[in-house]
Design a protein around this motif. Structure first.
Motif, PDB file in Angstrom:
ATOM      1  N   UNK A   1       1.327 -16.959  10.493  1.00 50.78           N
ATOM      2  CA  UNK A   1       0.046 -16.258  10.400  1.00 50.78           C
ATOM      3  C   UNK A   1      -0.312 -15.030  11.310  1.00 50.78           C
ATOM      4  N   UNK A   2      -0.046 -13.796  10.977  1.00 47.44           N
ATOM      5  CA  UNK A   2      -0.925 -12.947  12.393  1.00 47.44           C
ATOM      6  C   UNK A   2      -2.276 -11.965  12.068  1.00 47.44           C
ATOM      7  N   UNK A   3      -2.802 -12.033  12.315  1.00 46.95           N
ATOM      8  CA  UNK A   3      -4.490 -11.950  12.832  1.00 46.95           C
ATOM      9  C   UNK A   3      -4.430 -10.585  13.929  1.00 46.95           C
ATOM     10  N   UNK A   4      -4.374  -9.589  13.504  1.00 41.05           N
ATOM     11  CA  UNK A   4      -4.736  -8.351  14.742  1.00 41.05           C
ATOM     12  C   UNK A   4      -5.834  -6.877  14.167  1.00 41.05           C
ATOM     13  N   UNK A   5      -6.037  -6.179  14.959  1.00 42.34           N
ATOM     14  CA  UNK A   5      -6.525  -5.282  14.703  1.00 42.34           C
ATOM     15  C   UNK A   5      -6.438  -3.780  15.368  1.00 42.34           C
ATOM     16  N   UNK A   6      -6.317  -2.664  14.871  1.00 41.86           N
ATOM     17  CA  UNK A   6      -6.275  -1.458  14.838  1.00 41.86           C
ATOM     18  C   UNK A   6      -7.111   0.116  14.561  1.00 41.86           C
ATOM     19  N   UNK A   7      -7.057   0.995  15.518  1.00 38.77           N
ATOM     20  CA  UNK A   7      -8.024   2.061  14.644  1.00 38.77           C
ATOM     21  C   UNK A   7      -7.374   3.184  15.007  1.00 38.77           C
ATOM     22  N   UNK A   8      -7.555   3.789  13.393  1.00 37.31           N
ATOM     23  CA  UNK A   8      -7.216   5.242  13.356  1.00 37.31           C
ATOM     24  C   UNK A   8      -8.260   6.138  13.260  1.00 37.31           C
ATOM     25  N   UNK A   9      -8.346   7.361  12.594  1.00 43.98           N
ATOM     26  CA  UNK A   9      -9.155   8.367  12.753  1.00 43.98           C
ATOM     27  C   UNK A   9     -10.838   8.303  11.574  1.00 43.98           C
ATOM     28  N   UNK A  10     -10.670   7.368  11.017  1.00 43.92           N
ATOM     29  CA  UNK A  10     -11.788   7.052  10.172  1.00 43.92           C
ATOM     30  C   UNK A  10     -12.431   5.276  10.284  1.00 43.92           C
ATOM     31  N   UNK A  11     -12.084   4.668  10.635  1.00 39.39           N
ATOM     32  CA  UNK A  11     -12.222   3.109  10.868  1.00 39.39           C
ATOM     33  C   UNK A  11     -11.576   2.452  11.703  1.00 39.39           C
ATOM     34  N   UNK A  12     -12.042   1.397  11.751  1.00 44.81           N
ATOM     35  CA  UNK A  12     -11.185   0.672  12.784  1.00 44.81           C
ATOM     36  C   UNK A  12     -11.694  -0.892  11.733  1.00 44.81           C
ATOM     37  N   UNK A  13     -10.105  -1.257  12.320  1.00 46.45           N
ATOM     38  CA  UNK A  13     -10.048  -2.211  10.946  1.00 46.45           C
ATOM     39  C   UNK A  13      -8.935  -3.602  12.069  1.00 46.45           C
ATOM     40  N   UNK A  14      -9.385  -4.414  10.731  1.00 46.35           N
ATOM     41  CA  UNK A  14      -8.951  -6.483  11.490  1.00 46.35           C
ATOM     42  C   UNK A  14      -7.994  -6.702  10.105  1.00 46.35           C
ATOM     43  N   UNK A  15      -6.851  -6.893  10.517  1.00 46.13           N
ATOM     44  CA  UNK A  15      -5.287  -7.775   9.353  1.00 46.13           C
ATOM     45  C   UNK A  15      -5.180  -8.300   9.856  1.00 46.13           C
ATOM     46  N   UNK A  16      -4.810  -9.007   8.128  1.00 44.13           N
ATOM     47  CA  UNK A  16      -4.263 -10.725   8.812  1.00 44.13           C
ATOM     48  C   UNK A  16      -2.836 -10.344   7.367  1.00 44.13           C
ATOM     49  N   UNK A  17      -1.776 -10.705   8.284  1.00 45.94           N
ATOM     50  CA  UNK A  17      -0.700 -10.432   7.724  1.00 45.94           C
ATOM     51  C   UNK A  17       0.045 -12.062   6.875  1.00 45.94           C
ATOM     52  N   UNK A  18       0.086 -12.420   6.459  1.00 45.26           N
ATOM     53  CA  UNK A  18       1.192 -13.556   6.426  1.00 45.26           C
ATOM     54  C   UNK A  18       2.362 -13.849   5.250  1.00 45.26           C
ATOM     55  N   UNK A  19       3.188 -14.535   4.957  1.00 47.84           N
ATOM     56  CA  UNK A  19       4.596 -14.698   4.673  1.00 47.84           C
ATOM     57  C   UNK A  19       4.588 -15.317   3.009  1.00 47.84           C
ATOM     58  N   UNK A  20       3.490 -14.581   2.324  1.00 51.81           N
ATOM     59  CA  UNK A  20       3.224 -14.941   0.793  1.00 51.81           C
ATOM     60  C   UNK A  20       4.476 -14.152   0.284  1.00 51.81           C
ATOM     61  N   UNK A  21       5.005 -14.927  -0.742  1.00 51.69           N
ATOM     62  CA  UNK A  21       6.374 -13.991  -1.599  1.00 51.69           C
ATOM     63  C   UNK A  21       5.932 -14.495  -3.097  1.00 51.69           C
ATOM     64  N   UNK A  22       6.738 -13.187  -3.882  1.00 54.45           N
ATOM     65  CA  UNK A  22       6.399 -12.988  -5.059  1.00 54.45           C
ATOM     66  C   UNK A  22       4.862 -12.116  -5.727  1.00 54.45           C
ATOM     67  N   UNK A  23       5.095 -10.984  -4.608  1.00 57.69           N
ATOM     68  CA  UNK A  23       3.570 -10.550  -4.766  1.00 57.69           C
ATOM     69  C   UNK A  23       3.267 -10.100  -6.112  1.00 57.69           C
ATOM     70  N   UNK A  24       2.457 -10.442  -7.053  1.00 50.34           N
ATOM     71  CA  UNK A  24       2.238  -9.683  -8.118  1.00 50.34           C
ATOM     72  C   UNK A  24       1.268  -8.121  -8.564  1.00 50.34           C
ATOM     73  N   UNK A  25       2.215  -6.723  -7.801  1.00 53.80           N
ATOM     74  CA  UNK A  25       1.757  -5.546  -8.225  1.00 53.80           C
ATOM     75  C   UNK A  25       0.987  -5.274  -8.753  1.00 53.80           C
ATOM     76  N   UNK A  26       0.195  -5.942  -9.748  1.00 53.13           N
ATOM     77  CA  UNK A  26      -0.709  -5.846 -11.134  1.00 53.13           C
ATOM     78  C   UNK A  26      -2.270  -6.259 -10.261  1.00 53.13           C
ATOM     79  N   UNK A  27      -1.721  -7.958  -9.654  1.00 53.60           N
ATOM     80  CA  UNK A  27      -3.169  -8.079  -9.136  1.00 53.60           C
ATOM     81  C   UNK A  27      -3.560  -7.722  -8.131  1.00 53.60           C
ATOM     82  N   UNK A  28      -2.953  -7.302  -6.860  1.00 49.72           N
ATOM     83  CA  UNK A  28      -3.304  -6.581  -6.184  1.00 49.72           C
ATOM     84  C   UNK A  28      -3.764  -5.261  -6.287  1.00 49.72           C
TER      85      UNK A  28
END
Length: 425
Positions: free
Chosen positions: A330-357
């Motif tokens: 599980x990776x937690x990192x940060x980034x920045x773009x023109x409009x906002x600052x972000x904190x991101x959590x990456x995981x390895x979940x499988x079979x993600x339901x697009x409708x639920x997202x």
């Protein structure tokens, strides 16, 4: 306007029919008395204008308001436009004709003030003044006092009704605004009541398992004779207590999400915050043989509500642990773009339901899914976190990534950000 008229109003349809029927009757009466004379032509022209306007209105080519104005003003105009011929008509009782016109002007002015806008009264007063002056010039036989009296009566009543109706409309608008405010407050109260019920369900569901674990560990420690085992179990008990405390803290923040205390911003170091949360969930990570990599910049400080951010991050990390298969990262990192600052959590979940997202990203409630080890949840955590972040100038966004799911908290740059010792506004 005091009274609204609309396209579906039965009364308005009846009014149109009555006006057309009256004009048709007048036409036939004049036609029988004098043939196709100027008066019969007048009634026919007015009838045709209103009929054509009504058809256009029925086909939705004209507003109800415009049709009403045409009907009213054409009545006033048709009653006065033949004044020179009325004066020349030796068989006409001019005083009766003048009184009838003044009554028409009075009634039409009131209709315009009630169903349209009160300022129409001044238009009617101006037109009526011209009509009275013309009558006085063309028919001096009628006492000048009657002309003056008619002017004073119509003008004064029109002016008074203008100010009265204007005041009533203002009060009406204020009452309508208050009614809308009360309706909005009722909606917010119902939403808050529903939210409180959801919180109670989460408390009942999420605390059952950790409290049961604490109870079991306490029993095991009491019955254990080995000092080494007791210390090991005490460590597990401490972790379980810390986890339960964190959950209670989350639930408290959720239940107070409309409280101004959550808007108490402070300077928080995100790297250190992730380290604190990782230590709280070390047992969960070890059970599934997961590693949590904290790749957030060590000097990345955010001026924000710690309660809100901590609650949201805990929820995202909990979900990452829940849906990640064993031996994953599980990776937690940060980034920045023109409009906002972000904190991101990456995981390895499988079979993600697009409708639920999609439902989560649009702020809808979703049904909880079982984790990779059949872990259960309430299904309301992300919904509540998204709402908390939105109330604090941020948003939660979930998307598919190459390795699983990316959960991102985006803080809009209108919130001051502190990198090191400098504060960027």
């Amino acid at each position: 306007m005091l009274v609204a008229i609309n396209r579906s109003s039965i009364i308005f349809h009846v009014l149109i029919i009555l006006v057309l029927a009256g004009l048709a009757t007048n036409f036939f009466t004049e036609y029988q008395l004098g043939g196709f004379n100027r008066y019969a032509v007048k009634h026919l022209v007015v009838f045709s204008i209103i009929l054509i306007s009504s058809v256009i209105w029925k086909l939705k080519g004209m507003t109800t308001s415009l049709l009403f104005i045409i009907m009213v003003y054409i009545n006033i105009l048709s009653s006065t436009i033949y004044l020179p011929f009325r004066v020349a008509d030796v068989n006409l009782n001019f005083e009766a004709y003048f009184s009838r016109v003044e009554m028409i002007v009075f009634v039409m002015g009131l209709l315009l003030a009630v169903f349209e806008k009160p300022w129409h009264q001044f238009v009617v007063i101006g037109y009526n003044t011209i009509f009275i002056i013309a009558c006085a010039m063309l028919y001096p036989d009628l006492s000048i006092g009657k002309y003056i009296l008619a002017f004073i009566m119509i003008s004064s009543v029109a002016a008074v009704s203008f100010f009265v109706f204007s005041k009533v409309i203002r009060l009406q608008n204020e009452l309508q605004g208050q009614h809308q405010l009360v309706s909005l407050q009722n909606e917010e109260l119902l939403e808050l009541t529903s939210f409180r019920k959801d919180i109670m369900k989460i408390i009942a569901h999420d605390l059952r398992t950790p409290i049961h674990q604490i109870s079991m560990l306490t029993t095991i420690i009491r019955n254990s004779n080995s000092k080494t085992d007791r210390n090991s179990y005490l460590d597990l008990l401490q972790q379980s207590v810390d986890k339960t405390y964190g959950m209670l803290d989350n639930l408290l923040n959720w239940s107070m999400q409309n409280d101004e205390t959550l808007k108490s911003y402070m300077d928080i170091n995100l790297h250190e915050l992730i380290e604190e949360i990782r230590s709280q969930y070390s047992q969960n990570l070890n059970e599934k043989e997961l590693s949590l990599v904290n790749a957030v910049d060590t000097d990345f400080n955010l001026f924000y509500s710690k309660e809100v951010f901590q609650t949201a991050i805990r929820n995202l990390i909990t979900n990452a642990i829940k849906f990640s298969p064993q031996n994953q990262r599980i990776l937690v990192d940060n980034m920045e773009d023109e409009n906002h600052f972000s904190l991101r959590v990456h995981n390895s979940a499988e079979a993600v339901d697009e409708e639920k997202l999609s439902k989560i990203n649009t702020g809808q409630m979703v049904t909880s899914s079982l984790g990779t080890k059949k872990e259960k949840g309430s299904g309301k955590g992300l919904f509540i976190c998204k709402r908390m972040l939105k109330n604090n100038n941020a948003r939660l966004k979930l998307s598919k990534s190459k390795t699983g799911v990316l959960a991102e908290i985006q803080i809009f740059k209108s919130i001051p950000i502190n990198h090191g010792l400098s504060v960027v506004q």
